[in-house]
Every structure is written in C-alpha cells, then in structure tokens.
Design a protein around this motif. Structure first.
Motif, short mmCIF file in Angstrom:
data_model
loop_
_atom_site.label_atom_id
_atom_site.label_comp_id
_atom_site.label_asym_id
_atom_site.label_seq_id
_atom_site.Cartn_x
_atom_site.Cartn_y
_atom_site.Cartn_z
N SER A 11 2.73 38.14 88.26
CA SER A 11 3.23 39.97 88.25
C SER A 11 4.60 39.67 88.58
O SER A 11 5.19 40.18 87.81
N LYS A 12 4.56 39.94 89.93
CA LYS A 12 5.97 40.76 90.17
C LYS A 12 6.97 39.46 89.50
O LYS A 12 8.21 40.12 89.51
N ALA A 13 6.36 38.64 90.00
CA ALA A 13 7.08 36.93 89.69
C ALA A 13 7.50 37.14 88.48
O ALA A 13 8.76 36.51 87.87
N VAL A 14 6.54 37.24 87.35
CA VAL A 14 7.12 37.46 86.06
C VAL A 14 8.27 38.41 85.77
O VAL A 14 9.61 38.24 85.16
N THR A 15 8.44 39.84 86.08
CA THR A 15 8.56 40.12 86.16
C THR A 15 10.55 39.74 86.54
O THR A 15 11.15 41.08 86.17
N GLN A 16 9.85 39.70 87.55
CA GLN A 16 11.37 39.09 88.00
C GLN A 16 12.67 37.86 87.57
O GLN A 16 13.57 38.53 87.20
N LEU A 17 11.56 37.45 87.12
CA LEU A 17 12.17 36.41 85.82
C LEU A 17 12.70 37.15 84.01
O LEU A 17 13.59 36.57 84.40
N TYR A 18 12.16 37.73 83.93
CA TYR A 18 12.40 39.13 82.77
C TYR A 18 13.72 39.45 83.34
O TYR A 18 14.66 39.84 82.25
N GLU A 19 13.77 39.98 84.72
CA GLU A 19 14.88 41.04 84.95
C GLU A 19 15.75 40.16 85.18
O GLU A 19 17.29 40.49 84.50
N THR A 20 15.34 38.26 85.49
CA THR A 20 16.90 37.77 85.99
C THR A 20 17.68 37.52 84.27
O THR A 20 18.94 37.91 84.11
N ILE A 21 16.75 37.08 83.52
CA ILE A 21 16.91 36.56 82.34
C ILE A 21 17.98 37.81 81.47
O ILE A 21 18.06 37.22 80.35
N ARG A 22 17.99 39.27 81.62
CA ARG A 22 17.96 39.93 80.86
C ARG A 22 20.06 40.54 80.91
O ARG A 22 20.74 41.10 81.21
N THR A 23 19.92 39.50 82.31
CA THR A 23 21.22 40.06 82.85
C THR A 23 21.80 38.38 83.12
O THR A 23 21.74 37.71 83.26
N ASP A 24 23.41 38.87 82.33
CA ASP A 24 24.60 37.87 82.27
C ASP A 24 25.05 36.99 83.49
O ASP A 24 25.39 38.06 84.24
N THR A 25 24.95 36.13 83.92
CA THR A 25 25.33 35.20 85.27
C THR A 25 27.26 35.46 85.37
O THR A 25 27.27 35.23 86.62
N LYS A 26 27.46 35.72 83.98
CA LYS A 26 28.54 35.29 84.51
C LYS A 26 29.76 36.86 84.47
O LYS A 26 30.87 36.43 85.39
N THR A 27 29.14 37.63 84.24
CA THR A 27 29.79 39.47 84.06
C THR A 27 29.16 40.64 84.81
O THR A 27 29.51 41.22 84.72
N LEU A 28 27.59 40.15 85.08
CA LEU A 28 26.85 41.10 85.29
C LEU A 28 26.20 42.24 83.98
O LEU A 28 25.71 42.93 84.73
N LEU A 29 26.91 41.99 82.83
CA LEU A 29 26.34 42.53 82.12
C LEU A 29 25.04 42.31 81.93
O LEU A 29 24.47 41.15 81.53
N LYS A 30 24.37 42.91 80.30
CA LYS A 30 23.63 42.88 79.75
C LYS A 30 23.50 41.14 79.01
O LYS A 30 24.57 41.03 78.65
N SER A 31 22.49 40.77 78.97
CA SER A 31 22.11 39.29 78.49
C SER A 31 21.66 39.21 76.53
O SER A 31 21.31 40.23 76.60
N SER A 32 22.05 38.20 76.52
CA SER A 32 21.94 38.16 74.62
C SER A 32 20.62 38.24 74.67
O SER A 32 19.81 38.61 73.58
N PHE A 33 19.45 37.59 75.95
CA PHE A 33 17.92 37.61 76.04
C PHE A 33 17.33 39.16 75.66
O PHE A 33 17.06 40.12 75.00
N ALA A 34 18.90 40.39 76.02
CA ALA A 34 18.28 42.06 76.45
C ALA A 34 18.82 42.05 75.11
O ALA A 34 17.54 43.38 74.34
N LEU A 35 19.74 41.21 74.47
CA LEU A 35 19.82 42.59 73.06
C LEU A 35 18.90 41.80 72.04
O LEU A 35 18.49 43.03 71.87
N ASN A 36 18.59 41.17 72.52
CA ASN A 36 17.20 40.76 71.47
C ASN A 36 16.09 41.88 70.98
O ASN A 36 15.38 41.61 71.18
N GLU A 37 15.37 41.52 72.65
CA GLU A 37 14.69 42.30 72.29
C GLU A 37 14.70 43.38 72.12
O GLU A 37 14.23 44.45 71.68
#
Length: 225
Positions: A11-37
């Motif tokens: 459960s913790k690993a899944v939560t961490q994964l979702y937090e990772t993909i919600r953050t854009d790696t180039k800018t540290l802004l939120k990602s397009s995945f987070a916007l779609n949510e």
C-alpha cells in the motif's frame, strides 16, 4: 502477520508511486497525470491559464535541446516561486513548453501582476566556447469558465488567448473574448529562407503576414521555405 505487513508495504509503495507520477520530473510542477485526476473529479477552479514559452523551437535550434530543457526547468522554477508558493495556484507542466494553471477568480488580479516576472528571464550555460546565455519569455492566455462550459472548451479558449498574447511579446497575458474567436489566427510553420531557423508562430488573419513579419533570429523579412 507477515501477510498484513506485506499488504501495508504494498500500500505504501503504491501511494509513493502515485505521488511520483503526479509530479513532473523536469519542473517539479504537477504532471499531466495529476491534471487528469482533477478533471475526472470535476474539481476544477473557474480560471484556466494556458502558458507557453515564446519561440521555443528557436531556442532548441539555436542552443540545442539540452538548453531547451534548461529553459523549461527555469520557467517551472519561476512558476513555482511566483504563482504556486505566493498565490497557492495549481500549476502543471502538460507537455513540451506548455503549462497550465488553475485557480479561482479572486486570485486573478494578483496573477496578472506577477506575470511581469516572466519578461526575458535569463538562461545561463557553458559550451565549448565558454559561458553563454539567452533570454526566455513566456506568454499567458486566460479563460474564465462557468457552469455551461466543460474543461476542454475553457482550456481551448485559454490556448487561443495565449497564441494572441505571444504576438505582443514576452511576459504578456490576454484574457479570452468573443472577438478572438471571430479573428482567427494564421499558423506559420517551416523555416526561415535566410537563416534556416525553425518557425512555428501564429498571427491574426487580419494582417498580411508574409509582408509584415521579421524572422525572430536574423531579423530579416520573413519568408518561409
């Protein structure tokens, strides 16, 4: 007990994964995945801003893709500083040199004031010839929604306003209005016949763009090949 612990770790690993993909790696802004949510949850503030780096293809052509990435990262850093941290705005890096900002109308005037911070921000780098720098500008298109418009329509209006704002120069913003829909833009793509720089611009159909435009790099009369 071991099964319970394994499930907790999973459960913790899944939560961490979702937090990772919600953050854009180039800018540290939120990602397009987070916007779609947010879109799927219909939890969208009434102000949508589409932001775009000016002459980005120029930057990639003249200074290389790595420095283009530096420009994207710098713009993301400034968006974090002036909009996210200061105003509590939600900001997303949605693709390439494009960004999206979401907030409520009570923040709009403060947002407009802070747009001036994006006029000609400087990117510094070093190549085989030593230290160099170039300037990056960002344009903003604002669209205000209501209960009769879905998100995609508001976003489309913001993008149209952004294209119009880019004609005005760096750090400019425009708010969408009905006249923008009536006065369509002409998209000009190709390369300059003089210096071969990549051209990807939009101009109102009301001007004779072939006779009135200059190449952003060599400053000569723009003809496309």
């Amino acid at each position: 007990m071991e099964l319970k612990e394994s499930l907790e770790h999973l459960s913790k690993a899944v939560t961490q994964l979702y937090e990772t993909i919600r953050t854009d790696t180039k800018t540290l802004l939120k990602s397009s995945f987070a916007l779609n949510e947010i879109i799927q949850n219909a939890d969208i503030p009434n102000v949508v801003v589409f932001a775009d780096i000016n002459n980005f293809k120029n930057i990639n052509t003249e200074y290389g893709y790595l420095n283009g990435d530096l420009a994207i990262a710098k713009v993301g850093e400034l968006i974090l500083e002036f909009f996210v941290d200061k105003l509590g705005i939600d900001a997303f890096h949605i693709s390439g040199d494009e960004f999206l900002l979401l907030f409520t109308s009570d923040v709009l005037e403060k947002f407009k004031e802070n747009c001036q911070n994006f006029k000609d921000c400087e990117i510094q780098f070093t190549d085989k010839n030593g230290p160099k720098s170039f300037s990056v500008g960002v344009s903003f298109g604002i669209a205000i929604g209501d209960e009769n418009l879905d998100f995609q329509e508001i976003k489309s209006r913001a993008e149209v306003a952004c294209k119009k704002a880019k004609i005005l120069g760096n750090g400019k913003f425009l708010e969408w209005n009905c006249e923008m829909e009536q006065n369509k833009l002409k998209e000009v793509r190709g390369s300059c016949s003089e210096c071969d720089v990549a051209i990807d611009m939009s101009f109102p159909l009301s001007i004779k763009y072939k006779n009135n435009l200059q190449c952003p790099l060599c400053q000569k009369a723009l003809t496309i090949k």
